[in-house]
Every structure is written in C-alpha cells, then in structure tokens.
Design an enzyme around this catalytic site. Structure first.
Site, PDB file in Angstrom:
ATOM      1  N   ASN A 253      42.039  89.298  10.090  1.00 30.09           N
ATOM      2  CA  ASN A 253      42.537  90.646  10.370  1.00 30.09           C
ATOM      3  C   ASN A 253      43.798  90.558  11.221  1.00 30.09           C
ATOM      4  O   ASN A 253      43.932  89.690  12.087  1.00 30.09           O
ATOM      5  CB  ASN A 253      41.467  91.542  11.019  1.00 30.09           C
ATOM      6  CG  ASN A 253      40.863  90.978  12.284  1.00 30.09           C
ATOM      7  OD1 ASN A 253      40.746  89.771  12.443  1.00 30.09           O
ATOM      8  ND2 ASN A 253      40.463  91.850  13.186  1.00 30.09           N
ATOM      9  N   ILE A 254      44.735  91.462  10.914  1.00 31.68           N
ATOM     10  CA  ILE A 254      46.038  91.476  11.577  1.00 31.68           C
ATOM     11  C   ILE A 254      46.270  92.893  12.080  1.00 31.68           C
ATOM     12  O   ILE A 254      46.488  93.814  11.278  1.00 31.68           O
ATOM     13  CB  ILE A 254      47.160  91.058  10.596  1.00 31.68           C
ATOM     14  CG1 ILE A 254      46.861  89.677   9.991  1.00 31.68           C
ATOM     15  CG2 ILE A 254      48.512  91.054  11.314  1.00 31.68           C
ATOM     16  CD1 ILE A 254      47.748  89.302   8.817  1.00 31.68           C
ATOM     17  N   GLU A 255      46.175  93.064  13.403  1.00 32.95           N
ATOM     18  CA  GLU A 255      46.269  94.411  13.973  1.00 32.95           C
ATOM     19  C   GLU A 255      47.708  94.768  14.335  1.00 32.95           C
ATOM     20  O   GLU A 255      48.622  93.937  14.239  1.00 32.95           O
ATOM     21  CB  GLU A 255      45.340  94.507  15.189  1.00 32.95           C
ATOM     22  CG  GLU A 255      43.882  94.298  14.766  1.00 32.95           C
ATOM     23  CD  GLU A 255      42.879  94.556  15.860  1.00 32.95           C
ATOM     24  OE1 GLU A 255      43.258  94.599  17.052  1.00 32.95           O
ATOM     25  OE2 GLU A 255      41.693  94.710  15.509  1.00 32.95           O
TER      26      GLU A 255
ATOM     27  N   CYS B  18      42.746  94.314   7.234  1.00 40.53           N
ATOM     28  CA  CYS B  18      41.487  93.579   7.378  1.00 40.53           C
ATOM     29  C   CYS B  18      41.613  92.166   6.803  1.00 40.53           C
ATOM     30  O   CYS B  18      42.448  91.906   5.931  1.00 40.53           O
ATOM     31  CB  CYS B  18      40.360  94.291   6.643  1.00 40.53           C
ATOM     32  SG  CYS B  18      39.826  95.830   7.384  1.00 40.53           S
TER      33      CYS B  18
ATOM     34  N   GLU C  26      39.666  90.633   4.742  1.00 44.70           N
ATOM     35  CA  GLU C  26      39.368  90.558   3.307  1.00 44.70           C
ATOM     36  C   GLU C  26      40.603  90.919   2.479  1.00 44.70           C
ATOM     37  O   GLU C  26      40.909  90.277   1.485  1.00 44.70           O
ATOM     38  CB  GLU C  26      38.233  91.529   2.950  1.00 44.70           C
ATOM     39  CG  GLU C  26      36.930  91.246   3.675  1.00 44.70           C
ATOM     40  CD  GLU C  26      36.813  91.965   5.021  1.00 44.70           C
ATOM     41  OE1 GLU C  26      37.841  92.085   5.732  1.00 44.70           O
ATOM     42  OE2 GLU C  26      35.710  92.393   5.348  1.00 44.70           O
TER      43      GLU C  26
ATOM     44  N   CYS D 211      34.607  96.739   5.236  1.00 47.75           N
ATOM     45  CA  CYS D 211      34.815  98.184   5.337  1.00 47.75           C
ATOM     46  C   CYS D 211      34.971  98.795   3.942  1.00 47.75           C
ATOM     47  O   CYS D 211      35.136  98.086   2.938  1.00 47.75           O
ATOM     48  CB  CYS D 211      36.033  98.496   6.214  1.00 47.75           C
ATOM     49  SG  CYS D 211      37.608  98.311   5.363  1.00 47.75           S
TER      50      CYS D 211
ATOM     51  N   CYS E 163      38.207  97.889   2.006  1.00 45.38           N
ATOM     52  CA  CYS E 163      38.164  96.531   1.440  1.00 45.38           C
ATOM     53  C   CYS E 163      37.246  96.479   0.227  1.00 45.38           C
ATOM     54  O   CYS E 163      37.543  95.798  -0.755  1.00 45.38           O
ATOM     55  CB  CYS E 163      37.722  95.521   2.501  1.00 45.38           C
ATOM     56  SG  CYS E 163      39.017  95.221   3.721  1.00 45.38           S
TER      57      CYS E 163
HETATM   58  N1  THU Z   1      37.955  94.412  10.159  1.00 42.65           N
HETATM   59  C1  THU Z   1      38.106  93.488   9.186  1.00 42.65           C
HETATM   60  O1  THU Z   1      39.030  92.647   9.238  1.00 42.65           O
HETATM   61  N2  THU Z   1      37.245  93.476   8.155  1.00 42.65           N
HETATM   62  C2  THU Z   1      36.182  94.316   8.042  1.00 42.65           C
HETATM   63  O2  THU Z   1      35.518  94.321   7.029  1.00 42.65           O
HETATM   64  C3  THU Z   1      35.840  95.219   9.142  1.00 42.65           C
HETATM   65  C4  THU Z   1      36.930  95.437  10.129  1.00 42.65           C
HETATM   66  C5  THU Z   1      38.878  94.404  11.295  1.00 42.65           C
HETATM   67  C6  THU Z   1      39.841  95.543  11.329  1.00 42.65           C
HETATM   68  C7  THU Z   1      40.161  95.609  12.803  1.00 42.65           C
HETATM   69  O3  THU Z   1      41.186  94.683  13.088  1.00 42.65           O
HETATM   70  C8  THU Z   1      38.896  95.135  13.487  1.00 42.65           C
HETATM   71  O4  THU Z   1      38.140  94.468  12.491  1.00 42.65           O
HETATM   72  C9  THU Z   1      38.057  96.257  14.084  1.00 42.65           C
HETATM   73  O5  THU Z   1      37.828  97.255  13.170  1.00 42.65           O
END
Ligand code: THU
Length: 133
Positions: free
Chosen positions: A42-44, A53, A55, A90, A93
C-alpha cells in the site's frame, strides 16, 4: 510456486509499505499464469484519497507489463509493529480483481504459516463484471 511461498512474498512486500498515516501495512503477491509473481504494497498520500492498496499495486504492475491471466493472490496485512493476522481485501480491490479474474480465482489471506484460501466468488458474490455489460 506454492501457496506458502506466495504468502512469504506477500509478507516481504509488506515491508515496503508506505503507510505513514494509517500505520497499517499491507503486502500482496500476485501469481500470473506466466509463472511470474508481481508484488505490491500500500502506498499512502498526504491527501489520503490517492492512496493505493497493496492488491491494486500488484495488479496494476502486472497488467502494465502485459499480464492478463492470473492464478492466485496472497495478501498479508496488519497494524505497524504487530504480526499480521488477517487482512481482507477492500471492496475496490475486489472489483479490480473481478475485472481480470474468474470466479474461482484463489485469494490467500492470513500470514505465512497460517492462512486460508478463498475464491473470488466467496469474497465478491453477485458481482458486476464485463459479463454484465
Ligand atoms: N489497505 C490495503 O492496502 N489493502 C486492503 O485490502 C485494505 C486496506 C491499505 C490502504 C491504507 O493504506 C491502509 O491499508 C489502511 O486502510
């Protein structure tokens, strides 16, 4: 590539997570039918909504390299500093997975050594796909 090996690659990808806002770290490993594995984390973003996300990072890397057919996806995630136990993908995804994968596509959730396999159909029943159009 075995399921435990794919989970291990997801675990390693989790270490690359860029998550300074949520402190929730996720890694994914996507096995293509070609035999290649594409990992993602995941890259915020400070603006939050551009966050990607793990995935989708893995899928977008694979598709942008020409892959269109996939075997399985492993996901490992959890709070920073904690051992990941279980991270479900999520809804966004799941929809992206449904774009490229059949109903029996396998999704592995948990951590290396302790995970369960689900089908896409189990995680996204009654889905809207290209067959709906
Ligand atoms: N996140 C994912 O990378 N994959 C998921 O299936 C659930 C959520 C990440 C998004 C965000 O960076 C962090 O988790 C919190 O939601």
């Amino acid at each position: 590539m075995t399921d435990p090996q794919l989970m291990q690659l997801a675990q390693e990808a989790r270490q690359k997570s860029y998550s300074p806002y949520s402190h929730f770290r996720v890694g994914a490993a996507l096995l293509a039918k070609s035999g290649k594995v594409y990992t993602g984390c995941n890259i915020e973003n400070a603006s939050y909504s551009p966050t990607n996300c793990a995935e989708r990072t893995a899928f977008f890397k694979a598709v942008s390299e020409g892959e269109r057919a996939f075997e399985a996806l492993a996901i490992v995630g959890g709070r920073e500093g904690e051992t990941a136990e279980f991270c479900a993908p999520c809804g966004v995804c799941r929809q992206v997975i449904a774009e490229f994968c059949p109903k029996d596509f396998r999704i592995l959730l948990g951590a290396p050594g302790k995970f369960q396999a689900y089908t896409l159909e189990q995680l996204l029943p009654f889905s809207f796909t290209n067959e709906s159009l």
